[in-house]
Design an enzyme around this catalytic site. Structure first.
Site, short mmCIF file in Angstrom:
data_model
loop_
_atom_site.label_atom_id
_atom_site.label_comp_id
_atom_site.label_asym_id
_atom_site.label_seq_id
_atom_site.Cartn_x
_atom_site.Cartn_y
_atom_site.Cartn_z
N LEU A 45 0.76 -1.44 0.14
CA LEU A 45 -0.04 0.15 -0.23
C LEU A 45 1.09 1.19 0.39
CD1 LEU A 45 -3.31 0.62 1.99
CD2 LEU A 45 -1.74 2.18 2.29
N ASP A 48 0.38 8.58 1.46
CA ASP A 48 1.16 10.57 1.37
C ASP A 48 2.39 10.78 0.48
OD1 ASP A 48 -1.33 10.35 3.07
OD2 ASP A 48 0.80 11.07 4.59
N SER A 108 4.28 10.65 7.51
CA SER A 108 5.41 11.55 6.18
C SER A 108 6.15 12.51 7.09
CB SER A 108 3.68 11.96 5.71
OG SER A 108 3.55 10.76 5.28
C1 FRU Z 1 -2.58 11.17 6.03
C2 FRU Z 1 -0.82 10.03 7.00
C3 FRU Z 1 -0.16 11.18 8.07
C4 FRU Z 1 -0.04 9.86 8.73
C5 FRU Z 1 0.59 9.17 6.99
C6 FRU Z 1 0.86 7.57 8.04
O1 FRU Z 1 -2.66 9.76 5.06
O2 FRU Z 1 -2.60 9.92 8.33
O3 FRU Z 1 -0.70 12.00 9.19
O4 FRU Z 1 1.80 10.71 8.78
O5 FRU Z 1 -0.42 8.69 6.58
O6 FRU Z 1 0.88 6.86 6.69
#
Ligand code: FRU
Length: 474
Positions: A45, A48, A108
């Site tokens: 998967l 971001d 992220s």
């Molecule tokens: C957004 C999020 C971010 C986090 C990441 C984890 O889609 O929830 O806030 O850092 O995805 O995969």
């Protein structure tokens, strides 16, 4: 079964896993739904986009990745590079959550170039029984592509009045000073859950990218839901454009109908008084599958953006060992007081064979094409019993997109229709890259991003008036 799922979500990428991943990737190549020009995971998967940069003569796209299953498992940073935004070379996994301080995943963040190195900022996700302890970390990539994590996170610890969900650093430079935006969630009273009640944006300051001092919260004049994720900022023609991904914005009749929303605000970020002087703001995308956009400067300082081509945990009609991808790279502009995004010139150049089309039905003979529609803004795309539909109502000034008639329906719990107001529609650009569709109105004044799971080449039939424009194949 439960344990199996837990284990399935916890695998860490280490060198010994290389051949396992290669096998998974081989299986994925058999999928009928792979795009040609959108970035997608070779297995598992993708969510971001992270650490976007034009560094050392190439584009670097990092991304949230759980490589081993199509689930939101333990997050790694994947990495791919390109000289032209079209042909990508897969790189080694950039960040694996192998350190104790990031034991629940490398979340992220963004990248900034400093003294010939690329600093990768990320959230070291760290859970305890009492809740999360926020930690923001840095890894530094040199020009040879070697990535080294710092020994310890650079920001760490709970903050008074804020939940432990503090994440997604976005670092930028202004007037010779470094700043970091961080998304968070504030408690209105006594904490009752892991998230607070109001999404907040934190500001930090630094001289050297390693020592950070907290400045306070940035005042924002619009609803921020209960949690802000993935802040991002870019300057376009002297204006600041702030991008935010809030969780928990109440849906209105037309806006915010996805599980999580994405908004942009145009104005001025005042780092001294910690406020964003907003001239105008809106939801970013009118489609179903768009979240966590990140802006950055590309070659020749061009403002660009990628977003996650997905949102939340949608239920897809097809279960395969890859999920989601990223949007096209999009060039960002402000034209006549409107914030616009449109595929980067490099992507447009791929669709190099235009052909004039005019008729009630157009055969595309392809699942990878660009159709420029100049007249006939009422059309169905697919086949008689498996299509999506676009309709513009010139009276109400509403553009409507429907996924209702797809043979493989997609997570109808969030509805099958989306609509958006657009004053004078004079052009619609449809980009179909197999299961990834982007529809741009008036060259990016509004955009619908959405997935479809159709097979065979598309026929596009107009409902009322003759459709005319250009069909571009590759
Ligand atoms: C957004 C999020 C971010 C986090 C990441 C984890 O889609 O929830 O806030 O850092 O995805 O995969």
């Amino acid at each position: 079964m439960q344990n199996l799922l837990v284990d399935q979500k916890r695998t860490i990428y280490i060198e010994e896993k290389r051949s396992e991943l290669a096998d998974l990737a081989k299986e994925v190549t058999q999928s009928r739904y792979l795009p040609k020009y959108h970035i997608y995971p070779e297995s598992g998967l993708m969510n971001d986009p992270n650490g976007l940069a034009y560094f050392n003569g190439q584009y670097h796209v990092f991304f949230q990745w759980y490589p081993f299953a199509p689930l939101h498992g333990l997050k790694h940073w994947g990495h791919t590079t390109s000289k032209n935004l079209v042909d990508w070379t897969k790189q080694e996994v950039a960040l694996s959550p192998v350190e104790e301080y990031e034991k629940n995943g490398c979340y992220s963040g963004n990248a900034i170039e400093f003294q010939d190195e690329l600093y990768l900022f990320y959230t070291a996700n760290y859970k305890t029984e009492a809740g999360k302890i926020p930690k923001q970390a840095v890894a530094i990539m040199d020009k040879k592509g070697q990535i080294k994590k710092q020994a310890e996170p650079v920001i760490e610890g709970l903050m008074e009045g804020l939940s432990g969900e503090l994440r997604d650093p976005y670092v930028f430079e202004r007037n010779g000073q470094f700043y970091m935006l961080l998304g968070g969630s504030e408690f209105a009273g006594e904490p009752t859950s892991s998230f607070g009640d109001r999404g907040v944006l934190l500001l930090y300051k630094s001289d050297n990218l390693l020592d950070w001092s907290y400045q306070g919260l940035i005042d924002l004049p619009f609803d921020t839901g209960y949690m802000l994720e993935c802040p991002s900022l870019i300057q376009i023609d002297g204006k600041d454009v702030l991008l935010l991904s809030p969780m928990g914005i109440a849906s209105e009749s037309e806006r915010f109908n996805n599980r999580f929303a994405t908004i942009y605000a145009v104005g001025e970020l005042d780092v001294t008084n910690r406020c964003f002087r907003t001239e105008y703001w809106d939801q970013m995308d009118a489609g179903f599958d768009f979240y966590a956009p990140q802006a950055f400067l590309g070659k020749n300082q061009q403002p660009l953006l990628y977003a996650w081509f997905g949102c939340g945990e949608p239920e897809y009609p097809v279960q395969e060992n890859w999920q989601h991808g990223l949007t096209f790279p999009q060039q960002l502009t402000i034209e006549q007081g409107k914030f616009k995004r449109y595929p980067a010139a490099e992507i447009l150049a791929v669709f190099s064979k235009p052909q004039r089309v005019n008729g009630d039905c157009i055969e595309t003979n392809s699942r990878n094409y660009w159709l420029e529609v100049e007249a006939g803004f009422n059309f169905k795309v697919g086949s008689a019993d498996d299509y999506w539909e676009f309709v513009y109502d010139a009276k109400t000034k509403r553009a409507n997109l429907s996924r209702e008639h797809l043979a493989k329906s997609i997570d109808e719990s969030y509805g099958t229709q989306r609509s958006v107001f657009i004053q004078n529609l004079d052009k619609v650009d449809v980009f179909v890259d197999n299961s990834f569709v982007e529809v741009y109105l008036n060259q990016g004044e509004q955009v619908f991003s959405f997935r479809v799971f159709q097979e065979g080449s598309d026929t596009i039939c107009s409902a009322y008036e003759t459709l005319s424009g250009y069909l571009h194949n590759t």
